[in-house]
Design a protein around this motif. Sequence first.
Motif, PDB file in Angstrom:
ATOM      1  N   ASP A 196      31.800  55.685  53.091  1.00  0.00           N
ATOM      2  CA  ASP A 196      31.114  54.827  52.124  1.00  0.00           C
ATOM      3  C   ASP A 196      32.068  54.353  51.031  1.00  0.00           C
ATOM      4  O   ASP A 196      32.046  53.183  50.640  1.00  0.00           O
ATOM      5  N   GLY A 197      32.919  55.259  50.553  1.00  0.00           N
ATOM      6  CA  GLY A 197      33.873  54.894  49.510  1.00  0.00           C
ATOM      7  C   GLY A 197      34.854  53.835  49.974  1.00  0.00           C
ATOM      8  O   GLY A 197      35.158  52.880  49.244  1.00  0.00           O
ATOM      9  N   LYS A 198      35.348  53.973  51.192  1.00  0.00           N
ATOM     10  CA  LYS A 198      36.289  52.993  51.748  1.00  0.00           C
ATOM     11  C   LYS A 198      35.630  51.623  51.893  1.00  0.00           C
ATOM     12  O   LYS A 198      36.234  50.593  51.571  1.00  0.00           O
ATOM     13  N   ILE A 199      34.388  51.620  52.372  1.00  0.00           N
ATOM     14  CA  ILE A 199      33.666  50.358  52.550  1.00  0.00           C
ATOM     15  C   ILE A 199      33.457  49.667  51.207  1.00  0.00           C
ATOM     16  O   ILE A 199      33.635  48.447  51.081  1.00  0.00           O
ATOM     17  N   ARG A 200      33.097  50.441  50.189  1.00  0.00           N
ATOM     18  CA  ARG A 200      32.849  49.857  48.869  1.00  0.00           C
ATOM     19  C   ARG A 200      34.104  49.193  48.307  1.00  0.00           C
ATOM     20  O   ARG A 200      34.035  48.097  47.730  1.00  0.00           O
ATOM     21  N   ILE A 201      35.251  49.835  48.474  1.00  0.00           N
ATOM     22  CA  ILE A 201      36.489  49.255  47.958  1.00  0.00           C
ATOM     23  C   ILE A 201      36.870  48.002  48.750  1.00  0.00           C
ATOM     24  O   ILE A 201      37.278  46.986  48.167  1.00  0.00           O
ATOM     25  N   LYS A 202      36.721  48.047  50.053  1.00  0.00           N
ATOM     26  CA  LYS A 202      37.039  46.863  50.865  1.00  0.00           C
ATOM     27  C   LYS A 202      36.145  45.685  50.486  1.00  0.00           C
ATOM     28  O   LYS A 202      36.608  44.539  50.377  1.00  0.00           O
ATOM     29  N   GLU A 203      34.867  45.959  50.279  1.00  0.00           N
ATOM     30  CA  GLU A 203      33.946  44.891  49.888  1.00  0.00           C
ATOM     31  C   GLU A 203      34.288  44.366  48.498  1.00  0.00           C
ATOM     32  O   GLU A 203      34.179  43.162  48.230  1.00  0.00           O
ATOM     33  N   SER A 204      34.727  45.254  47.624  1.00  0.00           N
ATOM     34  CA  SER A 204      35.098  44.838  46.267  1.00  0.00           C
ATOM     35  C   SER A 204      36.361  43.983  46.274  1.00  0.00           C
ATOM     36  O   SER A 204      36.485  43.040  45.480  1.00  0.00           O
ATOM     37  N   ILE A 205      37.298  44.301  47.157  1.00  0.00           N
ATOM     38  CA  ILE A 205      38.500  43.471  47.300  1.00  0.00           C
ATOM     39  C   ILE A 205      38.098  42.048  47.676  1.00  0.00           C
ATOM     40  O   ILE A 205      38.583  41.069  47.090  1.00  0.00           O
ATOM     41  N   ALA A 206      37.193  41.934  48.640  1.00  0.00           N
ATOM     42  CA  ALA A 206      36.718  40.614  49.068  1.00  0.00           C
ATOM     43  C   ALA A 206      36.005  39.891  47.927  1.00  0.00           C
ATOM     44  O   ALA A 206      36.154  38.670  47.760  1.00  0.00           O
ATOM     45  N   GLN A 207      35.239  40.625  47.123  1.00  0.00           N
ATOM     46  CA  GLN A 207      34.518  40.019  46.001  1.00  0.00           C
ATOM     47  C   GLN A 207      35.477  39.483  44.939  1.00  0.00           C
ATOM     48  O   GLN A 207      35.264  38.393  44.387  1.00  0.00           O
ATOM     49  N   ILE A 208      36.530  40.239  44.649  1.00  0.00           N
ATOM     50  CA  ILE A 208      37.512  39.800  43.647  1.00  0.00           C
ATOM     51  C   ILE A 208      38.197  38.514  44.096  1.00  0.00           C
ATOM     52  O   ILE A 208      38.334  37.557  43.329  1.00  0.00           O
ATOM     53  N   VAL A 209      38.629  38.493  45.347  1.00  0.00           N
ATOM     54  CA  VAL A 209      39.286  37.293  45.881  1.00  0.00           C
ATOM     55  C   VAL A 209      38.315  36.118  45.882  1.00  0.00           C
ATOM     56  O   VAL A 209      38.667  34.996  45.501  1.00  0.00           O
ATOM     57  N   SER A 210      37.075  36.381  46.281  1.00  0.00           N
ATOM     58  CA  SER A 210      36.062  35.326  46.342  1.00  0.00           C
ATOM     59  C   SER A 210      35.788  34.729  44.963  1.00  0.00           C
ATOM     60  O   SER A 210      35.670  33.506  44.815  1.00  0.00           O
ATOM     61  N   MET A 211      35.697  35.576  43.947  1.00  0.00           N
ATOM     62  CA  MET A 211      35.439  35.083  42.587  1.00  0.00           C
ATOM     63  C   MET A 211      36.564  34.172  42.113  1.00  0.00           C
ATOM     64  O   MET A 211      36.322  33.169  41.438  1.00  0.00           O
ATOM     65  N   ALA A 212      37.797  34.520  42.472  1.00  0.00           N
ATOM     66  CA  ALA A 212      38.931  33.682  42.087  1.00  0.00           C
ATOM     67  C   ALA A 212      38.859  32.324  42.781  1.00  0.00           C
ATOM     68  O   ALA A 212      39.045  31.278  42.151  1.00  0.00           O
ATOM     69  N   TYR A 213      38.564  32.331  44.054  1.00  0.00           N
ATOM     70  CA  TYR A 213      38.507  31.085  44.824  1.00  0.00           C
ATOM     71  C   TYR A 213      37.361  30.189  44.365  1.00  0.00           C
ATOM     72  O   TYR A 213      37.492  28.958  44.346  1.00  0.00           O
ATOM     73  N   LYS A 214      36.240  30.785  43.999  1.00  0.00           N
ATOM     74  CA  LYS A 214      35.075  29.987  43.599  1.00  0.00           C
ATOM     75  C   LYS A 214      35.306  29.224  42.304  1.00  0.00           C
ATOM     76  O   LYS A 214      34.612  28.243  42.021  1.00  0.00           O
ATOM     77  N   LYS A 215      36.278  29.666  41.510  1.00  0.00           N
ATOM     78  CA  LYS A 215      36.531  29.004  40.236  1.00  0.00           C
ATOM     79  C   LYS A 215      37.623  27.940  40.326  1.00  0.00           C
ATOM     80  O   LYS A 215      37.996  27.335  39.325  1.00  0.00           O
ATOM     81  N   THR A 216      38.149  27.730  41.526  1.00  0.00           N
ATOM     82  CA  THR A 216      39.161  26.687  41.671  1.00  0.00           C
ATOM     83  C   THR A 216      38.505  25.319  41.600  1.00  0.00           C
ATOM     84  O   THR A 216      37.348  25.135  41.973  1.00  0.00           O
ATOM     85  N   ILE A 217      39.278  24.359  41.137  1.00  0.00           N
ATOM     86  CA  ILE A 217      38.779  22.984  41.034  1.00  0.00           C
ATOM     87  C   ILE A 217      39.429  22.159  42.124  1.00  0.00           C
ATOM     88  O   ILE A 217      40.653  22.093  42.222  1.00  0.00           O
ATOM     89  N   ALA A 218      38.627  21.563  42.970  1.00  0.00           N
ATOM     90  CA  ALA A 218      39.154  20.777  44.088  1.00  0.00           C
ATOM     91  C   ALA A 218      39.908  19.561  43.574  1.00  0.00           C
ATOM     92  O   ALA A 218      39.538  18.974  42.570  1.00  0.00           O
TER      93      ALA A 218
END
Length: 218
Positions: A196-218
Amino acid sequence: MEDESKSRKRTSGKLRDKERTKVKMVQAVGKVLLKKGYTGLNASAIAKEAGIDKSLVWTYFGSLDNLVEEYIAQRDFWKYKAADSINNILTFKDGIKEEYMSGLFQFQFQSLLDDEILQRIMLWGISEKKDFLRHLSDERELIGEEIFKIIDPQFQNSDIDIRGILAILVAGIYYLVLHGKTNGSLFCGIDLNTVDGKIRIKESIAQIVSMAYKKTIA
């Protein structure tokens, strides 16, 4: 002609023996590192583990540091384990997709989590000043710069400091794994030694990257 053939065979045999011995010596570095840690890593211990005369450390590698650097380079995540993934990413000329970046850092997290020797190497890298450790760190930076050449333009018109975010992400991966594996304690209530701990960290890594990408301006 027969004498020449025998001479070539003898030379070829010696070269094969030399290469086999060098492989044994490199492998012995890892065995000593695992058994004794980096403080126990010396020519005598490596030679004993490999079953060779310690003078061969200098004969074949020039120095103990060169031998150790050869071993570490073969275990390094950025130079070795992730080489195929990075080479694939470097073929992208129009930017790197979010899922590729998430996948790369999730792979780094899992690789470090699964590799006790790599954990010891990372601890060594932040515990002792060594020229070859600095050299390997500089080489990782060069690999990172190749990735940033592609990804920087994707964020240049946004308020996202992608280098700063990824620096914190990578450092966080290093610390979380070393903290969890060295003393087995929780971090923010998360146990990295559980599924469970490993899954949570992997999902959090994806969330951090996703938040950065969502704020980019095309």
